[in-house]
Enzyme design. Structure first.
Site, PDB file in Angstrom:
ATOM      1  N   HIS A 165      -0.957  11.421  -1.777  1.00 47.49           N
ATOM      2  CA  HIS A 165      -2.248  10.960  -1.131  1.00 47.49           C
ATOM      3  C   HIS A 165      -3.086  11.937  -0.907  1.00 47.49           C
ATOM      4  CE1 HIS A 165      -5.198   9.514   1.630  1.00 47.49           C
ATOM      5  NE2 HIS A 165      -5.116   8.601   0.955  1.00 47.49           N
ATOM      6  N   HIS A 187       0.777  -1.230  -0.022  1.00 47.28           N
ATOM      7  CA  HIS A 187       0.045   0.037  -0.256  1.00 47.28           C
ATOM      8  C   HIS A 187       0.881   1.242   0.111  1.00 47.28           C
ATOM      9  CE1 HIS A 187      -3.135   2.713   2.282  1.00 47.28           C
ATOM     10  NE2 HIS A 187      -3.458   2.601   1.199  1.00 47.28           N
TER      11      HIS A 187
HETATM   12  O1  G3P Z   1      -6.108   2.078  -3.226  1.00 45.71           O
HETATM   13  C1  G3P Z   1      -6.806   1.352  -2.083  1.00 45.71           C
HETATM   14  C2  G3P Z   1      -6.596   2.582  -0.885  1.00 45.71           C
HETATM   15  O2  G3P Z   1      -5.427   2.994  -1.294  1.00 45.71           O
HETATM   16  C3  G3P Z   1      -7.475   3.537  -0.784  1.00 45.71           C
HETATM   17  O3  G3P Z   1      -7.416   4.185   0.462  1.00 45.71           O
HETATM   18  O4  G3P Z   1      -6.864   6.496   1.158  1.00 45.71           O
HETATM   19  O5  G3P Z   1      -5.029   4.738   1.197  1.00 45.71           O
HETATM   20  O6  G3P Z   1      -5.899   5.743  -0.793  1.00 45.71           O
HETATM   21  P1  G3P Z   1      -6.268   5.262   0.571  1.00 45.71           P
HETATM   22 MG    MG Z   2      -4.520   4.689  -2.120  1.00 43.20          MG
END
Ligand code: G3P
Ligand code: MG
Length: 243
Positions: A54, A12
């Protein structure tokens, strides 16, 4: 369902807990832990450069302030996107999308590109990211998977590069999401893991869509979802979970 070329586990925001999220350092760290697929967030500078970040503002994860949509890439590229995390990453820059593509292609890593538009730029960001992704991955065996919470961004991505795979991100199961996913021509639906269970996985599979989840950091949760037939898990815990 069509063949699915993506690894089960995706790191992630690069591997963005042990290293500063959405930086090349995070990707390098994830690759060192054996990860061969990543998720990252991509948005546009004022002058239209696609890069990784982000938030809607620079404040939390960089030395800059305010909206990145109001600054040109030349200025954004000079910011420190590592010191907020820890001194070891001081002076780590914001990466251009093209640099992340280069890293993934050179290391045989797959990429899930979350299109994360600054407010009001949904269509432009979707179209630009799709165009750039098609150019950067031209001739590659595994294309990047484009995902977004914003249907408008995915419509623009579809209209610009219909051949690139798309996924709808869901934080809630809002009314009409299956019809929207159908209209977008998605290959997958990616939900908050709390929404996903065997019934939803089977429902998605019955429509020909793969089922993925974010952000799974708990091993028993992952084991249950794998037993239920999940196709992909996005995680922060690259140190605890070996793909
Ligand atoms: O792509 C899935 C996840 O990254 C969504 O949440 O807020 O971490 O971008 P966020
Ligand atoms: Mg994301």
């Amino acid at each position: 369902m069509k063949p699915w070329p993506y690894p089960l586990w995706l790191a992630h925001r690069g591997a963005g807990k042990l290293a500063p999220e959405n930086t090349l350092a995070a990707f390098r760290l994830g690759a060192q832990f054996g990860y061969r697929a990543f998720e990252c967030d991509v948005k546009l500078s004022r002058d239209g450069e696609a890069f990784l970040l982000h938030d809607d503002t620079l404040d939390r994860t960089t030395s800059g302030r305010g909206s990145p949509a109001e600054q040109d890439w030349e200025a954004l590229a000079l910011l420190d996107a590592g010191s907020w995390h820890s001194p070891a990453f001081a002076a780590e820059p914001l990466p251009a999308f093209a640099q992340i593509a280069q890293f993934c292609l050179a290391n045989g890593c797959a990429l899930n590109v979350e299109i994360k538009p600054c407010p009001g730029t949904e269509a432009l960001t979707g179209a630009t990211v799709a165009r750039e992704a098609a150019r950067l991955w031209a001739g590659a065996d595994v294309p990047p998977l484009l995902s977004s919470f914003k249907p408008e961004a995915l419509v623009a991505a579809r209209d610009t590069e219909p051949g690139l795979p798309r996924a709808l991100l869901l934080d809630t199961l809002w009314d009409g999401w299956p019809e929207v996913a159908e209209a977008l021509g998605v290959v997958a639906v990616i939900t908050n893991w709390r929404l996903m269970d065997r019934a939803l996985i089977e429902r998605l599979h019955a429509r020909g869509w793969r089922a993925l989840v974010y952000t799974v950091n708990d091993v028993p949760v992952a084991e249950q979802l794998i037993a239920d037939g999940i196709d992909g898990l996005i995680t922060d815990r690259v140190d605890r979970i070996t793909p």
